[in-house]
Design an enzyme around this catalytic site. Structure first.
Site, short mmCIF file in Angstrom:
data_model
loop_
_atom_site.label_atom_id
_atom_site.label_comp_id
_atom_site.label_asym_id
_atom_site.label_seq_id
_atom_site.Cartn_x
_atom_site.Cartn_y
_atom_site.Cartn_z
N PRO A 1 0.72 -1.27 0.00
CA PRO A 1 0.00 0.00 0.00
C PRO A 1 0.75 1.31 0.00
O PRO A 1 0.36 2.21 0.71
CB PRO A 1 -0.82 -0.08 1.27
CG PRO A 1 -0.14 -1.06 2.14
CD PRO A 1 0.89 -1.73 1.36
N GLU A 2 1.72 1.59 -0.79
CA GLU A 2 2.15 2.98 -0.93
C GLU A 2 1.71 3.46 -2.31
O GLU A 2 1.14 2.69 -3.07
CB GLU A 2 3.66 3.11 -0.73
CG GLU A 2 4.09 2.74 0.70
CD GLU A 2 5.53 3.01 1.01
OE1 GLU A 2 6.06 4.04 0.54
OE2 GLU A 2 6.15 2.21 1.72
N LYS B 1 -2.73 7.38 -1.25
CA LYS B 1 -2.81 5.92 -1.19
C LYS B 1 -4.26 5.43 -1.27
O LYS B 1 -4.54 4.25 -1.05
CB LYS B 1 -2.18 5.42 0.12
CG LYS B 1 -0.73 5.84 0.31
CD LYS B 1 -0.21 5.47 1.69
CE LYS B 1 1.09 6.21 1.98
NZ LYS B 1 1.53 6.00 3.38
N ARG C 1 8.74 3.49 14.04
CA ARG C 1 8.81 2.76 12.78
C ARG C 1 10.25 2.69 12.29
O ARG C 1 11.06 3.58 12.57
CB ARG C 1 7.95 3.46 11.72
CG ARG C 1 6.56 3.78 12.28
CD ARG C 1 5.55 4.02 11.22
NE ARG C 1 5.34 2.86 10.40
CZ ARG C 1 4.68 2.89 9.26
NH1 ARG C 1 4.17 4.01 8.85
NH2 ARG C 1 4.52 1.80 8.56
#
Length: 287
Positions: free
Chosen positions: A2-3, A59, A273
DNA sequence: CACCATGTTCCTTG
DNA sequence: CCAAGGAACATGGT
């Protein structure tokens, strides 16, 4: 998935396949993913509608539909979260384990599958209002970018993940763009000079365009029966490739040699992250 | 059991 | 009001 590049490739793939197809059934297995809409609301809005278009914004997937000949358009917003996938499949097959929503289109079903249930499919488009400029459009340029970065003490890497700054970069391409621009991910956003902002602007464009181009060349397996489920972060699964052909230069490559100088790639944590970078090519201190 | 994972939103704190 | 940090969401892989 999902980018921005993965969503772009998915949208290009699905758009011509969906056009003019009519929704004949709506089945929701994960009601949380249609919030704030109820199952009944989704059904009421979508049953009988035909797809007129599919676009990407950041996105997000933006499905456009129309009820019969009514000129009033309906829009449906999709997001893949971390693990979401959309694909078309013959109807009447057993549902995959993590099926969230199925739109019946006659001979085919549009399946929305999502293991981690972070994705979304709803009639609420308000999330789009919060998105910043499109990174591949002229609206995203060093001047605009500089304004967004200028007042923040946050690290430039964390800023790249902020969808109000620029829409579509995620954790992987943030590390990749900073490596290409030779900027340390820990640098406070406000400390970037004009030259660095220019370099990062073009690095972002280059990284995303390249990923779209590469993703477009891969035979996608959207039904997920192949080894890579249509993902393309890690290269063509079936083909051997040399180290120089790796799609990702630093992401998930801690301890491996930098493709430019062979220094060991470092992994650090920022905003909970992982960030990957080359301490030699992306020095913390300006020379 | 521990830790990690492509994302967004909400809540708290300052 | 804003910026920043962290938890929450839910599941699977190593």
């Amino acid at each position: 998935m999902p980018e921005l590049p993965e969503v772009e490739v998915l949208v290009r793939h699905l758009q011509p396949l969906l056009r003019r197809r009519t929704i004949r059934s709506v089945t929701v297995f994960r009601p949380k993913m249609t919030r704030p809409n109820s199952i009944a609301q989704l059904k009421r809005a979508l049953l009988g509608c035909s797809f007129t278009d599919l676009q990407r914004r950041g996105k997000y997937l933006v499905f456009s539909l129309r009820q019969g000949r009514s000129p009033k358009p309906i829009q449906l917003l999709g997001h893949l979260g971390m693990t979401g996938r959309f694909y078309l499949r013959k109807q009447h097959l057993p549902m995959p384990r993590h099926t969230a929503v199925v739109l019946g289109l006659g001979a085919l079903d549009l399946i929305f599958e999502d293991t981690r249930v972070f994705g979304r499919l709803s009639l609420d488009l308000t999330a789009l209002e919060r998105l910043g400029p499109k990174p591949l459009s002229p609206g995203f340029n060093p001047a605009v970018f500089a304004v967004a970065l200028h007042k923040s003490a946050q690290s430039v890497k964390v800023k790249l993940l902020d969808q109000t700054v620029v829409a579509g970069i995620g954790n992987i391409y943030a590390s990749e763009a900073l490596f290409l621009a030779r900027i340390a991910p820990t640098l406070p956003a406000r400390d970037l000079n004009l030259k660095q902002i220019q370099a990062l602007t073009s690095a972002i464009r280059r990284v995303l365009r390249l990923a779209i181009r590469r993703g477009s060349t891969i035979p996608l397996d959207w039904e997920g029966t192949g080894p890579r489920d249509g993902l393309f972060y890690y290269g063509r699964p079936d083909q051997t490739r040399t180290a120089g052909e790796e799609r990702l230069r630093v992401y998930d490559r801690a301890g491996r040699p930098c493709p430019r100088c062979r220094t060991s790639i470092h992994r650090i944590t920022q905003a909970s992250r992982s960030t990957y970078f080359c301490p030699n090519c992306q020095p913390q201190i300006l020379c």
